[in-house]
Design an enzyme around this catalytic site. Structure first.
Site, short mmCIF file in Angstrom:
data_model
loop_
_atom_site.label_atom_id
_atom_site.label_comp_id
_atom_site.label_asym_id
_atom_site.label_seq_id
_atom_site.Cartn_x
_atom_site.Cartn_y
_atom_site.Cartn_z
N GLU A 187 0.84 -1.20 0.00
CA GLU A 187 0.00 0.00 0.00
C GLU A 187 0.87 1.26 0.00
O GLU A 187 0.57 2.25 -0.67
CB GLU A 187 -0.92 -0.01 1.22
CG GLU A 187 -2.04 -1.04 1.13
CD GLU A 187 -2.84 -1.14 2.41
OE1 GLU A 187 -4.03 -1.51 2.35
OE2 GLU A 187 -2.27 -0.88 3.50
N HIS A 334 -1.08 42.96 -18.80
CA HIS A 334 -1.25 43.24 -20.22
C HIS A 334 -2.28 42.27 -20.79
O HIS A 334 -2.30 41.09 -20.43
CB HIS A 334 0.10 43.05 -20.92
CG HIS A 334 0.06 43.29 -22.40
ND1 HIS A 334 -0.21 44.53 -22.95
CD2 HIS A 334 0.28 42.46 -23.45
CE1 HIS A 334 -0.16 44.44 -24.27
NE2 HIS A 334 0.12 43.20 -24.60
N ASN A 335 -3.17 42.76 -21.66
CA ASN A 335 -4.24 41.92 -22.20
C ASN A 335 -4.95 41.18 -21.06
O ASN A 335 -5.14 39.96 -21.10
CB ASN A 335 -3.68 40.91 -23.22
CG ASN A 335 -3.18 41.59 -24.48
OD1 ASN A 335 -3.45 42.76 -24.72
ND2 ASN A 335 -2.45 40.85 -25.30
N GLU A 364 -5.68 46.34 -18.49
CA GLU A 364 -5.83 46.78 -19.88
C GLU A 364 -7.20 46.40 -20.42
O GLU A 364 -7.68 45.29 -20.18
CB GLU A 364 -4.74 46.17 -20.76
CG GLU A 364 -4.78 46.73 -22.17
CD GLU A 364 -3.65 46.23 -23.04
OE1 GLU A 364 -3.28 46.94 -24.00
OE2 GLU A 364 -3.12 45.13 -22.78
N ASP A 366 -9.00 46.45 -24.15
CA ASP A 366 -8.96 46.68 -25.60
C ASP A 366 -10.40 46.78 -26.10
O ASP A 366 -11.11 45.78 -26.17
CB ASP A 366 -8.25 45.53 -26.30
CG ASP A 366 -6.75 45.51 -26.01
OD1 ASP A 366 -6.30 46.39 -25.27
OD2 ASP A 366 -6.06 44.61 -26.51
N HIS A 379 -8.94 40.70 -28.01
CA HIS A 379 -7.64 40.99 -28.62
C HIS A 379 -7.85 41.20 -30.10
O HIS A 379 -8.03 40.24 -30.85
CB HIS A 379 -6.68 39.83 -28.34
CG HIS A 379 -5.23 40.21 -28.52
ND1 HIS A 379 -4.23 39.29 -28.56
CD2 HIS A 379 -4.65 41.42 -28.64
CE1 HIS A 379 -3.08 39.91 -28.70
NE2 HIS A 379 -3.30 41.20 -28.77
N GLU A 413 -7.37 50.91 -24.62
CA GLU A 413 -6.95 50.87 -26.02
C GLU A 413 -8.22 51.03 -26.84
O GLU A 413 -9.00 50.09 -26.99
CB GLU A 413 -6.22 49.56 -26.33
CG GLU A 413 -5.50 49.58 -27.66
CD GLU A 413 -4.70 48.31 -27.88
OE1 GLU A 413 -5.19 47.46 -28.66
OE2 GLU A 413 -3.63 48.15 -27.28
N LYS A 463 -6.12 58.32 -24.72
CA LYS A 463 -5.99 59.55 -25.50
C LYS A 463 -6.83 60.66 -24.88
O LYS A 463 -7.88 60.41 -24.29
CB LYS A 463 -6.41 59.31 -26.95
CG LYS A 463 -5.45 58.41 -27.70
CD LYS A 463 -4.08 59.04 -27.82
CE LYS A 463 -3.10 58.13 -28.52
NZ LYS A 463 -1.75 58.73 -28.60
#
Length: 635
Positions: A187, A334-335, A364, A366, A379, A413, A463
């Protein structure tokens, strides 16, 4: 023959009752070890219950879930024919979080018709799918949520000796095929294979015989513990203990103090600390009474949080948080929306929740035009799945400040049309409300504010039309064309372009005033070079996103200029486009140049010296982050 069959049934029934009693005794013992004896929630979980497992609008299946007697494993019923018994189990230690209500993407989408007080989700630490469940009643859901919370909490508070005993008992139960509460050598061999522990049979047999004090050719509780200790013996720990103890077999208070001072570099090392460690980790009552620490106690200490290489004081905010934002390293992602790879993986609001729960302070988003005038996140130019912008904002609102009260930056983004940009602005204002920073702070109009000033606030990076102050609503165009070169460069990296859908990309963006006015201290601009005497430099609220390759070149060519720039400006680094497998660069070189926002690829993975906080960087050596002392600690 009839009599014989009756005796067989009787024996089988008796054995079943015996095994049930054994199971109850083991469960009671493990509950007691965790300090949960007679707890109603624990008892409900040990009894088990029928729950609805939810996967989609059309997939809801009733399954039986039950806490095993080890109080560390959940068994789930499965209807799959080929499924092994082991695949029907999952460990409490694999659970990241238990959430009540519609607080995962699955329940938010597929269980809106069920009251929140009957819904709960089990979120796992690894990439395993979240388990979305519906209980038959609010009381049953409460038992599961509260019971799991208690087990996770109490398991974490067990000392090393209790954890070892619990683990050994669990090993015995799993390996004990004939349920005689003993472990035969066969065992033991099978269980070592299951644990992927490679050990020579002759060596294992030698240790087995040495530990079989009862001479029964099997091991029981204390003997299994002895076997485990002999098998996992660490010679370097023995050597270190011998050096600290001298000729003795135990450590005195003075000897332990010297070890803490010279080896562990404990600033507060003294008799009081040594005595508290002896009291906390020494398993021998006799040694404890004599104010001594045995080798077992020494190992328990090294394996504990007190022996960790990480300074426990740094789990709390201990740095000066009143300096400008540019003086801090930021845990970033990121992403963020991706759970898997960058080309075909799923996007999910759960990815944002996981990142925030790990302490991420920069996310982030997008953003692209979606159906029904609702912006989506995915993405771009790839085959990743899409999620609604408004759903992501709700997840961020609910989890932004669970781990830390310091500010969160949302890196937008923006690829949306004017109409959907206005929808984005409306969702941001309605969902985030007072959390959203939409005007400069008083007194912070010539330099960046501090994390302390921005507690509980969400900042937009993107922006912006004009300067620091929001544009007036009277007169002027409703939308203006701005440069989008930096985002274009990030999207159009040649290594990515060759592997995704080929689509044209412009480097100009029309931006609406409503969205522009929400960007305050993180205006995204294209890098035009470092300022020099006599030429106007970049405004303090303007920030640049550098590619991984470009920042490495700048570090080599203009390292000193980059450090000076980062003293008063934020810099964001994004990974090279060829990292489509979500691999990550080392952020240390960028940190050395003073770069604050070093983003990592997808999956909620975040770099940063102090998860959950903005980490103050040491400026004396070009921004080198200060690390903890090196200490002796077994792996």
């Amino acid at each position: 023959m009839q009599f014989q069959r009756g005796r067989g049934r009787s024996r089988s029934h008796s054995r079943e009752l015996y095994l049930q009693e054994q199971s109850l005794e083991v469960a009671a013992l493990n509950g007691q070890r965790m300090g949960l004896q007679d707890d109603k929630d624990l008892q409900a979980l040990l009894k088990g219950s029928q729950l609805l497992k939810v996967k989609s609008n059309s997939w809801r299946r009733e399954r039986f879930y039950k806490l095993q007697e080890d109080c560390k494993t959940i068994w789930q019923e499965s209807r799959k024919v080929m499924r092994t018994p082991e695949s029907q189990l999952f460990s409490i230690e694999d659970i990241q979080e238990v959430r009540m209500g519609h607080r995962t993407e699955g329940l938010e989408k597929f269980a809106r018709d069920v009251p929140e007080d009957r819904c709960f989700s089990i979120v796992f630490k690894n990439q395993r799918n979240t388990l979305d469940l519906i209980a038959s009643s609010p009381a049953d859901a409460q038992h599961w949520v509260q019971g799991l919370h208690k087990i996770i909490h109490h398991s974490g508070n067990m000392d090393q000796q209790q954890k070892l005993q619990h683990w050994i008992h669990s090993c015995l139960r799993k390996a004990d095929k004939n349920k005689d509460n003993k472990m035969s050598f066969k065992e033991l061999q099978n269980f070592l294979k299951e644990l992927n522990i490679q050990v020579d049979d002759s060596y294992a047999r030698k240790i087995f015989r040495e530990c079989d004090h009862s001479q029964t050719d099997s091991l029981e509780d204390e003997e299994i513990e002895a076997f485990y200790k002999m098998l996992t013996q660490r010679k370097e720990i023995d050597r270190t203990f011998a050096e600290a103890a001298g000729s003795g077999e135990t450590l005195s208070v003075d000897q332990l103090v010297r070890f803490l001072q010279h080896q562990q570099r404990e600033e507060a090392a003294g008799p009081a600390l040594a005595l508290s460690l002896i009291e906390r980790y020494e398993p021998s009552e006799k040694a404890k009474a004599q104010r001594q620490m045995t080798k077992d106690g020494f190992l328990m200490y090294l394996l504990s949080a007190d022996g960790s290489a990480f300074n426990l004081a740094h789990r709390r905010v201990y740095q000066d948080m009143g300096q400008p934002l540019s003086h801090y390293l930021v845990s970033s992602s990121h992403n963020t929306y991706l759970l898997e790879d960058q080309l075909r993986g799923p996007s999910s609001t759960e990815a944002y929740i996981r990142a925030l729960c790990k302490g991420c302070r920069c996310l982030e988003l997008d953003c692209w035009d979606g159906p029904n005038q609702e912006p989506i996140i995915y993405h771009g130019y790839t085959f990743t799945s899409k999620i609604l912008f408004c759903d992501v904002l709700r997840a961020i609102r609910d989890y932004a400040f669970k781990v830390s009260q310091y500010p969160v930056i949302l890196s937008l983004e923006n690829h949306c049309s004017l109409e959907q940009q206005r929808v984005m602005a409306r969702h941001l204002r309605e969902t985030l409300g007072s959390m959203l920073l939409d005007r400069p702070l008083e007194g912070a109009t010539t330099s960046l504010p501090s994390p302390e000033q921005l507690k509980g606030k969400i900042l937009l990076k993107g922006k912006k039309l004009g300067g620091l102050l929001p544009l007036s609503g009277e007169g002027g165009p409703e939308a203006t064309v701005v440069s989008d070169e930096d985002e274009a460069a990030e999207m159009e990296d040649e290594a990515v372009k060759s592997r995704v859908q080929h689509k044209p990309r412009e480097d100009k963006l029309r931006l609406v005033k409503e969205l522009s006015n929400m960007v305050i201290y993180c205006k995204s601009v294209h890098f035009r070079g470092f300022s020099s005497p006599g030429t106007p430099g970049q405004a303090f609220y303007e920030m640049v996103s550098f590619s991984e390759n470009r920042i490495l070149r700048l570090l080599q060519e203009s390292g000193n200029s980059l450090v000076r720039h980062n003293e008063s400006h934020l810099s964001r680094i994004y990974p090279a486009g060829w990292r489509t497998d979500s691999s990550n660069y080392s952020p240390v070189e960028m940190w050395n140049g003073g770069c604050q926002i070093d983003t990592w690829s997808g999956n909620g993975r975040v770099p940063g010296p102090l998860p959950g906080q903005w980490g103050l960087r040491v400026r004396a050596e070009a921004g080198l982050p200060a690390g903890p002392q090196l200490r002796l600690q077994p792996t």
